[in-house]
Write a protein that holds these residues in place. Structure first.
Motif, mmCIF file in Angstrom:
data_model
loop_
_atom_site.group_PDB
_atom_site.id
_atom_site.type_symbol
_atom_site.label_atom_id
_atom_site.label_comp_id
_atom_site.label_asym_id
_atom_site.label_seq_id
_atom_site.Cartn_x
_atom_site.Cartn_y
_atom_site.Cartn_z
ATOM 1 N N MET A 1 66.521 59.828 -35.931
ATOM 2 C CA MET A 1 67.188 58.527 -35.850
ATOM 3 C C MET A 1 67.704 58.302 -34.436
ATOM 4 O O MET A 1 68.386 59.158 -33.891
ATOM 5 C CB MET A 1 68.382 58.496 -36.822
ATOM 6 N N PRO A 2 67.413 57.188 -33.796
ATOM 7 C CA PRO A 2 67.900 56.954 -32.437
ATOM 8 C C PRO A 2 69.398 56.781 -32.426
ATOM 9 O O PRO A 2 69.990 56.262 -33.380
ATOM 10 C CB PRO A 2 67.183 55.648 -32.033
ATOM 11 N N ARG A 3 70.011 57.224 -31.339
ATOM 12 C CA ARG A 3 71.459 57.099 -31.222
ATOM 13 C C ARG A 3 71.838 55.659 -30.982
ATOM 14 O O ARG A 3 71.264 54.971 -30.173
ATOM 15 C CB ARG A 3 71.965 57.971 -30.075
ATOM 16 N N ARG A 4 72.827 55.209 -31.716
ATOM 17 C CA ARG A 4 73.288 53.841 -31.575
ATOM 18 C C ARG A 4 74.188 53.725 -30.359
ATOM 19 O O ARG A 4 74.959 54.611 -30.061
ATOM 20 C CB ARG A 4 74.090 53.461 -32.833
ATOM 21 N N ARG A 5 74.046 52.648 -29.620
ATOM 22 C CA ARG A 5 74.908 52.438 -28.469
ATOM 23 C C ARG A 5 76.335 52.212 -28.933
ATOM 24 O O ARG A 5 76.574 51.634 -29.997
ATOM 25 C CB ARG A 5 74.423 51.215 -27.680
ATOM 26 N N PRO A 6 77.361 52.666 -28.139
ATOM 27 C CA PRO A 6 78.754 52.492 -28.542
ATOM 28 C C PRO A 6 79.082 51.061 -28.922
ATOM 29 O O PRO A 6 79.818 50.819 -29.853
ATOM 30 C CB PRO A 6 79.520 52.941 -27.286
ATOM 31 N N GLY A 7 78.498 50.084 -28.239
ATOM 32 C CA GLY A 7 78.827 48.702 -28.531
ATOM 33 C C GLY A 7 78.464 48.306 -29.942
ATOM 34 O O GLY A 7 79.165 47.534 -30.588
ATOM 35 N N SER A 8 77.334 48.839 -30.459
ATOM 36 C CA SER A 8 76.920 48.456 -31.800
ATOM 37 C C SER A 8 77.843 49.050 -32.848
ATOM 38 O O SER A 8 78.111 48.437 -33.867
ATOM 39 C CB SER A 8 75.476 48.906 -32.050
ATOM 40 N N GLY B 1 75.240 72.543 -35.659
ATOM 41 C CA GLY B 1 73.983 71.826 -35.494
ATOM 42 C C GLY B 1 73.632 70.889 -36.623
ATOM 43 O O GLY B 1 72.486 70.418 -36.713
ATOM 44 N N GLY B 2 74.582 70.598 -37.499
ATOM 45 C CA GLY B 2 74.321 69.688 -38.603
ATOM 46 C C GLY B 2 74.100 68.260 -38.122
ATOM 47 O O GLY B 2 74.624 67.854 -37.074
ATOM 48 N N ASN B 3 73.353 67.509 -38.883
ATOM 49 C CA ASN B 3 73.050 66.121 -38.544
ATOM 50 C C ASN B 3 74.128 65.208 -39.135
ATOM 51 O O ASN B 3 74.206 65.040 -40.357
ATOM 52 C CB ASN B 3 71.668 65.740 -39.080
ATOM 53 N N LEU B 4 74.948 64.617 -38.280
ATOM 54 C CA LEU B 4 76.024 63.741 -38.741
ATOM 55 C C LEU B 4 75.578 62.297 -38.913
ATOM 56 O O LEU B 4 76.331 61.477 -39.435
ATOM 57 C CB LEU B 4 77.196 63.797 -37.747
ATOM 58 N N HIS B 5 74.358 61.973 -38.496
ATOM 59 C CA HIS B 5 73.902 60.585 -38.563
ATOM 60 C C HIS B 5 73.832 60.036 -39.990
ATOM 61 O O HIS B 5 74.260 58.902 -40.232
ATOM 62 C CB HIS B 5 72.555 60.445 -37.863
ATOM 63 N N PRO B 6 73.294 60.784 -40.979
ATOM 64 C CA PRO B 6 73.260 60.239 -42.342
ATOM 65 C C PRO B 6 74.657 59.917 -42.884
ATOM 66 O O PRO B 6 74.851 58.874 -43.527
ATOM 67 C CB PRO B 6 72.594 61.359 -43.152
ATOM 68 N N LEU B 7 75.629 60.785 -42.631
ATOM 69 C CA LEU B 7 76.986 60.520 -43.097
ATOM 70 C C LEU B 7 77.554 59.301 -42.384
ATOM 71 O O LEU B 7 78.240 58.470 -43.001
ATOM 72 C CB LEU B 7 77.870 61.742 -42.863
#
Length: 431
Positions: free
Chosen positions: A1-8, A46-52
């Motif tokens: 998953m691409p990292r979202r920019r802080p602004g978004s 190293g866990g993926n925090l993006h889904p949470l």
């Protein structure tokens, strides 16, 4: 998953307002959260925090999220490197809800601890959750927010502890707590007026004259002063009596080595200032604390209830050591030395510096704080800094650092014993 920019993240956080109702922080109106320790551990391993993060954002957009979930989202953003976005979310949440619970491991809490925190980034409050992991202690965190202050009725607790730091951003929160401190209904640890003494330019004055302890004078210098120094218009001694080249310079208010530099002469100072935009700095004399083998050894001690505990030992061929840039995980020899340092700490390091450590603990006066230090070439305890918010954790892989879990558990047990002792004393005084 691409990292979202802080602004978004910021734009999506505008929908936080449906989260929970405003509160006066009266018991039991808290909001549960996953919390600092669990989320940081996931990131560290190293866990993926993006889904949470996406799950929490979806709940916020649906208007079904609780305040604690908003605070968790703030921390996730910071852990993913989106500090600005995380702080925007945190401030929005704290505008209408200030009390949060980190549940304990036991079915029924054996002790209730109230932590008094400030609205600041994730490194600005004592990471107390790490110290309580796996215990039967229920942690309530009350954020003292600008313009809101303390609630009229405090949540039920057995002992309270101030976890806000000595940073300028926490000054107002500390002042609010200090005003209420004389009438606090339960024992209150790490009193706010003592935390203020940990400032770099105050600590050296506080510890001056302790036998066997060396702490360089760290003083404030403006950009104009340093420019004058670099141009030969003033001398080092005009800034502070013991200052000389080489010196240590860092921007005021920075931590973790941001902007820290060893400056060897006036031209180097000119070059340094050309790269920095800050207007205020701290300066101090440089102390070459290299051991006879040419390596530098920097120690982190945890002071609990007046007693020192070994937290870690970093060994490197550079003076500006942090545990991460010492690469301890890649050297079996370094780890063996750190293990010996921890094993023999009470009879060796702590014994050598007992008088200095005891006097330092008395003067600082805090129930819990951390010291980063070394030994100078005269064998004295060389103190770099002291604070109440450094991370003391048990996240290092035991397969690589088998000696660390027992040492960390020893520190955690001492911290919990301190809380319990004060809680029982509070019961006695209340009776």
């Amino acid at each position: 998953m691409p990292r979202r920019r802080p602004g978004s993240l910021c734009s999506r956080s505008k929908m936080l307002h449906p989260v929970s109702a405003p509160n006066g922080a009266t018991a039991p109106n808290y909001s549960d959260r996953i919390g600092f320790a669990q989320l940081t551990r996931r990131a560290f391993e190293g866990g993926n925090l993006h889904p949470l993060r996406e799950k929490l954002l979806a709940r916020i957009e649906e208007g079904t999220a609780e305040a604690g979930e908003g605070l968790d989202l703030s921390l996730i953003a910071q852990l993913l490197g989106e500090k600005e976005a995380g702080l925007v979310i945190q401030t929005e949440v704290l505008a209408f809800h200030q009390l949060f619970r980190t549940p304990c491991a036991a079915p029924k809490p054996g002790l209730r601890v109230l932590a008094l925190a400030a609205d600041i980034d994730m490194g600005g409050n004592t990471p107390i959750e790490f110290l309580l992991e796996g215990s039967d202690i229920e942690l309530l965190t009350l954020y003292v927010v600008k313009g809101v202050g303390l609630p009229a009725t405090l949540p039920e607790h057995d002992v309270a502890i101030v976890v806000a730091s000595d940073s300028e951003e926490c000054r107002q929160a500390l002042a609010v707590i200090e005003q209420a401190a004389p009438h606090w209904p339960r024992p209150l640890l790490n009193r706010p007026h003592l935390i203020g003494n940990l400032d770099r330019d105050k600590l050296y004055r506080l510890l001056a004259g302790i036998s066997g302890l060396d702490i360089p004078a760290t003083v404030h210098a403006t950009r104009a002063q340093l420019l004058d120094l670099s141009e030969g218009k003033i001398a080092c001694q005009d800034v502070t009596g013991e200052l000389r080249f080489p010196m240590i310079v860092r921007p005021r208010g920075t931590h973790a080595g941001v902007g820290l530099a060893k400056i060897g002469d006036a031209p180097a100072l000119t070059a340094y200032l050309a790269e920095r935009k800050e207007q205020d700095f701290f300066v101090a004399r440089f102390v070459d604390y290299a051991s006879p083998d040419g390596l530098y050894r920097k120690y982190r001690l945890t002071m609990v209830d007046g007693k020192p505990y070994a937290c870690h030992m970093a060994i490197a061929d550079r003076w500006d050591i942090w545990y991460l840039n010492a690469y301890m995980a890649f050297s079996e020899e370094k780890r063996a030395e750190e293990a010996a340092f921890m094993l023999d700490f009470d009879s060796a390091f702590a014994a050598r510096h007992r008088n200095a450590l005891d006097e330092m603990s008395k003067r600082v006066g805090l129930d819990y704080f951390i010291v980063d230090c070394a030994e100078n070439r005269d064998g004295e305890l060389l103190v770099f800094e002291a604070d109440n918010t450094a991370v003391v954790h048990n996240m290092d892989p035991p397969a690589v650092f088998p000696y660390k879990p027992p040492q960390m558990r020893k520190i955690f047990a001492a911290f919990i014993a301190m809380l319990s002792r004060h809680a029982k004393a509070g019961e006695g005084s209340a009776a």
